[in-house]
Design a protein around this motif. Structure first.
Motif, short mmCIF file in Angstrom:
data_model
loop_
_atom_site.label_atom_id
_atom_site.label_comp_id
_atom_site.label_asym_id
_atom_site.label_seq_id
_atom_site.Cartn_x
_atom_site.Cartn_y
_atom_site.Cartn_z
N LEU A 63 -1.62 8.98 -18.85
CA LEU A 63 -0.40 8.55 -17.05
C LEU A 63 0.37 7.36 -17.77
CD1 LEU A 63 -3.40 9.04 -14.87
CD2 LEU A 63 -1.48 10.60 -15.78
N ALA A 123 -12.28 0.48 -6.55
CA ALA A 123 -11.01 -0.91 -7.10
C ALA A 123 -11.09 -1.16 -5.68
CB ALA A 123 -10.06 0.46 -6.39
N ASN A 124 -11.89 -2.88 -6.79
CA ASN A 124 -11.48 -4.16 -5.73
C ASN A 124 -11.08 -5.68 -6.74
OD1 ASN A 124 -13.80 -4.80 -6.64
ND2 ASN A 124 -15.11 -3.65 -5.36
N ALA A 172 0.86 -1.32 0.16
CA ALA A 172 0.07 -0.18 0.12
C ALA A 172 0.70 1.50 -0.42
CB ALA A 172 -1.00 0.05 1.39
N LEU A 191 -8.45 5.83 -9.74
CA LEU A 191 -7.55 7.82 -8.98
C LEU A 191 -7.51 7.89 -11.18
CD1 LEU A 191 -4.89 7.06 -6.60
CD2 LEU A 191 -7.19 7.61 -6.41
N GLU A 192 -7.64 7.29 -11.62
CA GLU A 192 -7.92 7.07 -13.34
C GLU A 192 -8.42 6.14 -14.02
OE1 GLU A 192 -3.59 6.62 -12.04
OE2 GLU A 192 -2.86 4.93 -13.66
N LEU A 239 -2.38 -1.65 -10.45
CA LEU A 239 -1.86 -2.03 -9.52
C LEU A 239 -1.76 -0.53 -8.20
CD1 LEU A 239 1.60 -3.48 -10.55
CD2 LEU A 239 -0.05 -4.81 -8.71
N ARG A 240 -1.80 0.78 -9.17
CA ARG A 240 -1.31 1.66 -8.49
C ARG A 240 -2.58 2.12 -7.55
NH1 ARG A 240 1.16 5.54 -11.75
NH2 ARG A 240 -0.07 4.99 -13.61
N GLU A 241 -3.86 1.54 -7.26
CA GLU A 241 -5.15 1.62 -6.53
C GLU A 241 -5.06 0.69 -5.18
OE1 GLU A 241 -6.15 2.03 -10.00
OE2 GLU A 241 -7.22 3.69 -10.56
N PHE A 242 -4.38 -0.15 -5.79
CA PHE A 242 -4.20 -1.27 -4.60
C PHE A 242 -4.46 -0.97 -3.07
CE2 PHE A 242 -2.06 -3.87 -1.42
CZ PHE A 242 -3.26 -4.74 -0.72
N ALA A 243 -4.02 0.55 -3.03
CA ALA A 243 -4.08 1.42 -1.29
C ALA A 243 -5.38 1.90 -1.34
CB ALA A 243 -2.85 1.77 -1.09
N PHE A 244 -5.93 2.42 -2.54
CA PHE A 244 -7.31 2.93 -2.15
C PHE A 244 -8.72 2.37 -1.97
CE2 PHE A 244 -4.03 5.15 -3.30
CZ PHE A 244 -3.32 6.96 -2.54
N SER A 245 -9.50 3.02 -1.94
CA SER A 245 -11.04 2.22 -2.33
C SER A 245 -11.21 2.20 -3.45
CB SER A 245 -12.02 2.56 -1.16
OG SER A 245 -11.73 3.77 -1.12
N GLN A 246 -10.75 3.65 -4.20
CA GLN A 246 -11.79 4.13 -5.31
C GLN A 246 -10.77 4.51 -6.72
OE1 GLN A 246 -13.53 8.24 -5.00
NE2 GLN A 246 -14.43 7.66 -3.74
N GLN A 284 3.51 5.96 -5.60
CA GLN A 284 3.32 5.12 -7.04
C GLN A 284 1.75 6.62 -6.89
OE1 GLN A 284 4.83 3.83 -9.85
NE2 GLN A 284 3.35 4.42 -10.57
N ARG A 302 -6.24 11.24 -17.12
CA ARG A 302 -6.31 11.80 -15.92
C ARG A 302 -7.03 13.34 -17.33
NH1 ARG A 302 -5.07 11.77 -9.97
NH2 ARG A 302 -5.87 14.63 -10.67
N SER A 314 1.87 1.69 -3.44
CA SER A 314 0.68 2.74 -4.12
C SER A 314 0.75 3.70 -4.39
CB SER A 314 -0.30 1.15 -3.98
OG SER A 314 -1.59 1.84 -3.94
N ASN A 332 -8.90 8.72 0.95
CA ASN A 332 -9.35 7.16 0.25
C ASN A 332 -8.34 5.70 0.73
OD1 ASN A 332 -10.86 8.90 -0.63
ND2 ASN A 332 -11.46 8.07 -2.71
N VAL A 333 -7.26 6.23 1.70
CA VAL A 333 -6.36 5.20 2.01
C VAL A 333 -7.05 3.72 2.44
CG1 VAL A 333 -4.74 4.40 3.45
CG2 VAL A 333 -4.87 6.35 2.43
N ARG A 334 -7.42 3.16 1.42
CA ARG A 334 -7.63 2.39 1.88
C ARG A 334 -7.83 1.47 3.64
NH1 ARG A 334 -7.51 -3.50 -0.78
NH2 ARG A 334 -9.86 -3.81 -1.74
#
Lengths: 247, 247
Positions: free
Chosen positions: B74, B49-50, A129, B94-95, B85-92, A135, B64, A132, A238-240
């Motif tokens: 990007l 994002a899951n 995380a 980003l792009e 991969l970028r969004e692993f840490a996020f719930s939504q 990134q 974006r 990412s 939005n950090v998960r």
DNA sequence: CGATCACTTGACTTACGTCAAAATCTGTGG
DNA sequence: CCACAGATTTTGACGTAAGTCAAGTGATCG
């Protein structure tokens, strides 16, 4: 070293609540803290890359030189950050890293990361995380550098610094110390030093940012965010929770 | 699905030799391949994002929009790449991600990655290595977009595309199909479409790049690399064997 | 065979860079 | 506390790469 003093634990806790064992594992990453002087190199391009550093205190930055002599600063590292994640897949350093201020760093070999992979899925997830999120930060900077005006770049950068500092230092309230010369700022923002100066003058005329030497005051954070088209999403909001991973 | 057809295995093998079990685990990431049309959206900013996607065939890009209507592309995704991969840490998200050509994608939920973390340290390391290589790529693009001239940006981009395509397609020999309009190229390179056109004319006058519609010919790869100040290091050369991890 | 879209070319504008001089800050030793 | 040297920062004049606008030239397709 007590766990409470560990800024790496503080950093990780941001993503996921940690068990005692996990905390103990993390603490071992911060053994043998080393003092390091302002201006000193942590490493240079081409050095063999087999360890990460955690920054316990002080600021650092990574950079590269272009063939025409320009320098691009790639990242500013703040206390609690892990330096060198980028090079996990590589055997050599891809960028130079230098201290901005005096500080304390802790070295830990890449092999330790493999131990973490073996011992704790939650910590592995957090490492992932962090990578990412890193990134996401780089991507945001890429957009800013590629597309936005000097005014937007500067506003964006200052807002980002404030936001990142707020994470560990809760009551900044629009004021912080920015230990960077305008030449360094230029190398971060992809501008010339003189244009950085002009841009600060402009921001100051607009009442967005006041600056006295290295002290920055932002009277209205929202206004600055707007000026820099800063998108909150990518930093914290939005950090998960990663609860699935931790539970 | 046979292992030999799996481009994700091909991709992973690049980093580390895989055991049978690991290959089997990877194959499960490419279940339920889905056809997807040129121009179709994979997802939009703000979507939850899951899952990740592997791109089995076709090209895609993430992008974006800025407030002034500009668009920044990007990343260009090629067959074998993992998207999201970028969004692993996020719930939504980003792009936004959109197909350039027709293609086939396979979805796999973030949870599967946690399984990988649990089951195989080598695969975890490879995932991490892929993320870090990704980061290296983005950083290189950042430098290029922030600092270099239109000519350098274009040369750099074309060389990078060639290099990435060579990895899976060994005998390109300076010729490949680039299914991008000049407007899309402009959105990648941070230039205006008309300047992209002028820059291609220039590169062609210089004999560095010939282009007929979407067919690109590079007569002298080294010359182009030099023109784009392309640094080989960051792509393949120094990719770490990771034998310690695999052994 | 028009109609639409992508690309090219030219004339003009603009944001930022460059160079150079002046002003200001920082630190040191007397 | 002052004087001076060396960095930084600011200001001004001028240059240039790339943007914008708009007209023209091809391609592609019904």
């Amino acid at each position: 070293m007590s766990e409470d003093q560990s800024c790496i634990i503080h950093h990780f806790s941001h993503y996921c609540s940690l068990s005692k064992e996990e905390k103990e594992l993390l603490v071992t990453l911060e053994e043998s803290p080393t003092d390091i002087k302002s201006g000193a190199l942590l490493w240079e391009i081409g050095d063999s890359a087999n360890e990460f550093c955690t920054l316990k205190s002080g600021w650092a930055y990574s950079y590269r030189h272009l063939e025409n002599g320009d320098r691009q600063i790639l990242e500013i590292y703040l206390p609690g950050d892990i330096i060198g994640l980028r090079e996990f897949a590589f055997s050599q350093r891809l960028e130079n890293v230098r201290m901005i201020t005096n500080g304390v760093v802790c070295h830990f070999p890449h092999k330790r990361l493999l131990e973490i992979f073996r011992l704790s899925v939650p910590l592995t997830s957090v490492m992932f995380a962090i990578a990412s999120r890193h990134q996401a930060l780089t991507t945001e900077r890429l957009i800013t550098l590629a597309r936005r005006s000097a005014r937007q770049k500067t506003a964006h950068f200052l807002y980002e610094m404030h936001a990142r500092l707020s994470q560990t230092n809760s009551h900044l309230d629009g004021k912080f110390k920015l230990p960077l010369s305008q030449e360094q700022l230029a190398d971060i923002l992809g501008l010339s030093p003189v244009h950085v100066s002009r841009t600060f003058s402009l921001l100051s005329e607009e009442g967005l940012v006041y600056r006295d030497r290295h002290n920055v005051t932002i009277p209205n954070l929202e206004a600055l965010a707007a000026a820099g088209e800063f998108d909150e999403c990518y930093l914290n909001d939005n950090v998960r929770p990663l609860f699935e991973a931790c539970a």
